[in-house]
Design a protein around this motif. Structure first.
Motif, PDB file in Angstrom:
ATOM      1  N   ALA A  31       0.934  -1.217  -0.034  1.00  0.00           N
ATOM      2  CA  ALA A  31       0.081  -0.101  -0.080  1.00  0.00           C
ATOM      3  C   ALA A  31       0.826   1.323   0.058  1.00  0.00           C
ATOM      4  O   ALA A  31       0.465   2.084  -0.761  1.00  0.00           O
ATOM      5  N   THR A  32       2.189   1.230   0.660  1.00  0.00           N
ATOM      6  CA  THR A  32       2.844   2.239   0.775  1.00  0.00           C
ATOM      7  C   THR A  32       3.465   2.693  -0.615  1.00  0.00           C
ATOM      8  O   THR A  32       3.477   3.772  -1.176  1.00  0.00           O
ATOM      9  N   VAL A  33       3.799   1.614  -1.391  1.00  0.00           N
ATOM     10  CA  VAL A  33       4.610   1.824  -2.680  1.00  0.00           C
ATOM     11  C   VAL A  33       3.309   2.269  -3.604  1.00  0.00           C
ATOM     12  O   VAL A  33       3.793   3.176  -4.338  1.00  0.00           O
ATOM     13  N   ARG A  34       2.131   1.788  -3.583  1.00  0.00           N
ATOM     14  CA  ARG A  34       1.041   2.113  -4.303  1.00  0.00           C
ATOM     15  C   ARG A  34       0.610   3.587  -4.130  1.00  0.00           C
ATOM     16  O   ARG A  34       0.547   4.599  -4.914  1.00  0.00           O
ATOM     17  N   ARG A  35       0.681   4.191  -2.836  1.00  0.00           N
ATOM     18  CA  ARG A  35       0.588   5.558  -2.343  1.00  0.00           C
ATOM     19  C   ARG A  35       1.508   6.265  -3.064  1.00  0.00           C
ATOM     20  O   ARG A  35       1.285   7.527  -3.671  1.00  0.00           O
ATOM     21  N   GLU A  36       2.861   6.029  -2.887  1.00  0.00           N
ATOM     22  CA  GLU A  36       4.061   6.758  -3.383  1.00  0.00           C
ATOM     23  C   GLU A  36       3.886   7.081  -4.891  1.00  0.00           C
ATOM     24  O   GLU A  36       4.081   8.032  -5.649  1.00  0.00           O
ATOM     25  N   GLU A  37       3.384   5.807  -5.678  1.00  0.00           N
ATOM     26  CA  GLU A  37       3.296   5.916  -7.146  1.00  0.00           C
ATOM     27  C   GLU A  37       2.315   6.970  -7.500  1.00  0.00           C
ATOM     28  O   GLU A  37       2.288   7.765  -8.521  1.00  0.00           O
TER      29      GLU A  37
END
Length: 53
Positions: A31-37
């Motif tokens: 979720a953190t990766v998706r949020r950053e993207e």
């Protein structure tokens, strides 16, 4: 007590082991990766919109 207990109450329902936190940790990192993207994508759109003005 129902089977839908919180992680702190797992021992009261007769479960042998606490609930696994590994899957939760994995989902949080994804979720953190998706949020950053998503933030990067939004910033690009904003820059393009500003350049068009």
């Amino acid at each position: 007590m129902t089977n839908r207990s919180s992680s702190h109450q797992h021992c009261l329902v007769g479960k042998k082991f606490p609930k696994s936190k590994l899957r939760k940790r994995h989902n949080k990192s994804l979720a953190t990766v998706r949020r950053e993207e998503r933030r990067e994508d939004q910033n690009k759109r904003i820059e393009v919109a500003r350049a068009a003005l």
